[in-house]
Write a protein that holds these residues in place. Structure first.
Motif, PDB file in Angstrom:
ATOM      1  N   ASN A 188      64.791  16.187  -4.712  1.00  0.00           N
ATOM      2  CA  ASN A 188      64.309  14.717  -4.348  1.00  0.00           C
ATOM      3  C   ASN A 188      62.983  15.234  -3.655  1.00  0.00           C
ATOM      4  N   GLY A 189      62.427  16.304  -3.566  1.00  0.00           N
ATOM      5  CA  GLY A 189      61.072  16.564  -2.912  1.00  0.00           C
ATOM      6  C   GLY A 189      61.261  16.970  -1.443  1.00  0.00           C
ATOM      7  N   PHE A 190      62.491  17.003  -0.838  1.00  0.00           N
ATOM      8  CA  PHE A 190      62.630  17.465   0.560  1.00  0.00           C
ATOM      9  C   PHE A 190      62.596  19.171   0.584  1.00  0.00           C
ATOM     10  N   GLU A 191      62.288  19.627   1.785  1.00  0.00           N
ATOM     11  CA  GLU A 191      62.210  20.968   2.132  1.00  0.00           C
ATOM     12  C   GLU A 191      62.547  21.109   3.655  1.00  0.00           C
ATOM     13  N   ALA A 192      62.876  22.125   4.040  1.00  0.00           N
ATOM     14  CA  ALA A 192      63.063  22.322   5.471  1.00  0.00           C
ATOM     15  C   ALA A 192      62.675  23.826   5.826  1.00  0.00           C
ATOM     16  N   GLU A 193      62.453  24.260   6.879  1.00  0.00           N
ATOM     17  CA  GLU A 193      61.984  25.579   7.488  1.00  0.00           C
ATOM     18  C   GLU A 193      63.018  25.939   8.488  1.00  0.00           C
ATOM     19  N   PHE A 194      63.306  26.939   8.340  1.00  0.00           N
ATOM     20  CA  PHE A 194      64.212  27.772   9.352  1.00  0.00           C
ATOM     21  C   PHE A 194      63.152  28.323  10.435  1.00  0.00           C
ATOM     22  N   LYS A 195      63.309  28.164  11.749  1.00  0.00           N
ATOM     23  CA  LYS A 195      62.651  28.785  12.657  1.00  0.00           C
ATOM     24  C   LYS A 195      63.363  29.390  13.946  1.00  0.00           C
ATOM     25  N   LYS A 196      63.751  30.695  13.586  1.00  0.00           N
ATOM     26  CA  LYS A 196      64.746  31.255  14.567  1.00  0.00           C
ATOM     27  C   LYS A 196      64.221  31.454  16.017  1.00  0.00           C
ATOM     28  N   SER A 197      63.030  31.294  16.098  1.00  0.00           N
ATOM     29  CA  SER A 197      62.375  31.606  17.577  1.00  0.00           C
ATOM     30  C   SER A 197      62.336  30.176  18.137  1.00  0.00           C
ATOM     31  N   GLU A 198      62.550  28.962  17.224  1.00  0.00           N
ATOM     32  CA  GLU A 198      62.563  27.617  18.139  1.00  0.00           C
ATOM     33  C   GLU A 198      63.940  27.122  17.856  1.00  0.00           C
ATOM     34  N   THR A 199      64.748  27.921  17.159  1.00  0.00           N
ATOM     35  CA  THR A 199      66.451  27.406  16.789  1.00  0.00           C
ATOM     36  C   THR A 199      66.176  26.040  16.167  1.00  0.00           C
ATOM     37  N   SER A 200      65.274  25.796  15.130  1.00  0.00           N
ATOM     38  CA  SER A 200      65.185  24.661  14.463  1.00  0.00           C
ATOM     39  C   SER A 200      65.086  24.575  13.006  1.00  0.00           C
ATOM     40  N   PHE A 201      65.647  23.702  12.299  1.00  0.00           N
ATOM     41  CA  PHE A 201      65.685  23.530  10.959  1.00  0.00           C
ATOM     42  C   PHE A 201      65.304  21.975  10.602  1.00  0.00           C
ATOM     43  N   HIS A 202      63.943  21.704  10.849  1.00  0.00           N
ATOM     44  CA  HIS A 202      63.380  20.382  10.535  1.00  0.00           C
ATOM     45  C   HIS A 202      63.478  20.037   9.038  1.00  0.00           C
ATOM     46  N   LEU A 203      63.834  18.966   8.805  1.00  0.00           N
ATOM     47  CA  LEU A 203      63.558  18.279   7.202  1.00  0.00           C
ATOM     48  C   LEU A 203      62.454  17.727   7.146  1.00  0.00           C
ATOM     49  N   THR A 204      61.661  17.949   6.112  1.00  0.00           N
ATOM     50  CA  THR A 204      60.144  17.059   5.868  1.00  0.00           C
ATOM     51  C   THR A 204      60.258  16.910   4.260  1.00  0.00           C
ATOM     52  N   LYS A 205      59.375  15.752   3.917  1.00  0.00           N
ATOM     53  CA  LYS A 205      58.937  15.334   2.813  1.00  0.00           C
ATOM     54  C   LYS A 205      57.464  14.956   2.751  1.00  0.00           C
ATOM     55  N   PRO A 206      56.664  15.364   1.929  1.00  0.00           N
ATOM     56  CA  PRO A 206      55.343  15.034   1.873  1.00  0.00           C
ATOM     57  C   PRO A 206      54.963  13.369   1.622  1.00  0.00           C
ATOM     58  N   ALA A 265      65.098  33.139   2.132  1.00  0.00           N
ATOM     59  CA  ALA A 265      63.470  32.567   2.514  1.00  0.00           C
ATOM     60  C   ALA A 265      63.802  31.524   3.597  1.00  0.00           C
ATOM     61  N   THR A 266      62.893  31.614   4.523  1.00  0.00           N
ATOM     62  CA  THR A 266      62.956  30.396   5.592  1.00  0.00           C
ATOM     63  C   THR A 266      62.630  29.205   5.206  1.00  0.00           C
ATOM     64  N   LEU A 267      61.934  29.023   4.193  1.00  0.00           N
ATOM     65  CA  LEU A 267      61.459  27.724   3.737  1.00  0.00           C
ATOM     66  C   LEU A 267      62.240  27.416   2.460  1.00  0.00           C
ATOM     67  N   VAL A 268      63.077  26.425   2.592  1.00  0.00           N
ATOM     68  CA  VAL A 268      64.086  26.070   1.549  1.00  0.00           C
ATOM     69  C   VAL A 268      63.806  24.601   0.799  1.00  0.00           C
ATOM     70  N   LYS A 269      63.604  24.593  -0.418  1.00  0.00           N
ATOM     71  CA  LYS A 269      63.238  23.520  -0.984  1.00  0.00           C
ATOM     72  C   LYS A 269      64.723  23.029  -1.650  1.00  0.00           C
ATOM     73  N   GLY A 270      64.615  21.422  -1.502  1.00  0.00           N
ATOM     74  CA  GLY A 270      65.841  20.987  -1.768  1.00  0.00           C
ATOM     75  C   GLY A 270      65.457  20.037  -2.906  1.00  0.00           C
TER      76      GLY A 270
END
Lengths: 113, 115
Positions: free
Chosen positions: B61-79, B54-59
């Protein structure tokens, strides 16, 4: 408790002295690494080992040597320490599969004076 | 050539507001991607990993990250940031070729959480 152990946790060392940082893991991981962490530079790979009996150079190997006599142990030796080797050193291990994460020790803070 | 770039060396947020830590990679191969957290004077702990499922990964402590191949990015987020999230965060990339010398670290992002 399974994991990876480093010793010592910290050390002050006179320049020119020899020092060995110890690293032991009990997870039977094939691959082991040594990194140094410096402010603003992240973690830089010093040496690695794919499996017992083999080692390789990383990004910053000069002044360091390693050995891998068995699966569990991966000591890092500074033959003649210099102040620029002041750093925090992390040992890590993982399986050789690309999808697996690395497990890290708690680090050794080394100060060369 | 393979590399990983963390776009911000320092991010400061107020407690309770969203967190965004940015990571871009460059690779000729299919990557596996990881985020690690390091609290002061501690070792590195795995937050989450992407391994081509899955391209959206949950980790943890509430963190998650989304793999975006077109943008070659893997930004980490938390609400919503907590004080305990204050730490150094590292984006790490591993590439298709197996071997112990294929972990690449970003230079880290220090997250400060303001009360």
């Amino acid at each position: 408790i399974a994991g990876i152990t480093q010793a010592p946790t910290s050390q002050i060392l006179a320049a020119g002295r020899r020092m060995t940082l110890r690293c032991t893991q009990d997870m039977r991981h094939n691959a082991m690494y040594w990194y140094r962490q410096d402010l603003g530079l992240g973690l830089r790979l010093i040496h690695y080992s794919n499996t017992a009996g083999t080692t390789g150079k990383g990004e910053v190997p000069d002044g360091y040597s390693v050995s891998r006599a068995n699966t569990d142990d991966f000591p890092l030796t500074l033959a003649s320490a210099v102040p620029s080797q002041t750093s925090v050193y992390f040992c890590a291990s993982r399986t050789n599969q690309r999808n697996t994460e690395a497990f890290f020790g708690q680090g050794t803070r080394l100060t060369v004076v | 050539a393979q590399s990983v770039t963390q776009l911000d060396s320092h991010v400061s947020v107020s407690e309770g507001t969203p967190v965004l830590l940015r990571c871009n990679y460059s690779s000729s191969y299919s990557p596996s991607l990881f985020w690690y957290v390091q609290h002061p004077n501690k070792g590195l702990q795995l937050l989450l990993k992407y391994t081509s499922a899955a391209t959206l990964v949950k980790g943890i402590n509430g963190f998650e990250a989304e793999f975006k191949k077109s943008e070659t990015s893997f930004h980490l987020t938390k609400p919503s940031a907590h004080m305990s999230d204050a730490a150094e965060y590292f984006c790490v990339v591993s590439f298709l070729r197996t071997g112990a010398n294929n972990l690449f670290f970003g230079t880290g992002t220090r997250l400060t959480v303001i009360p």
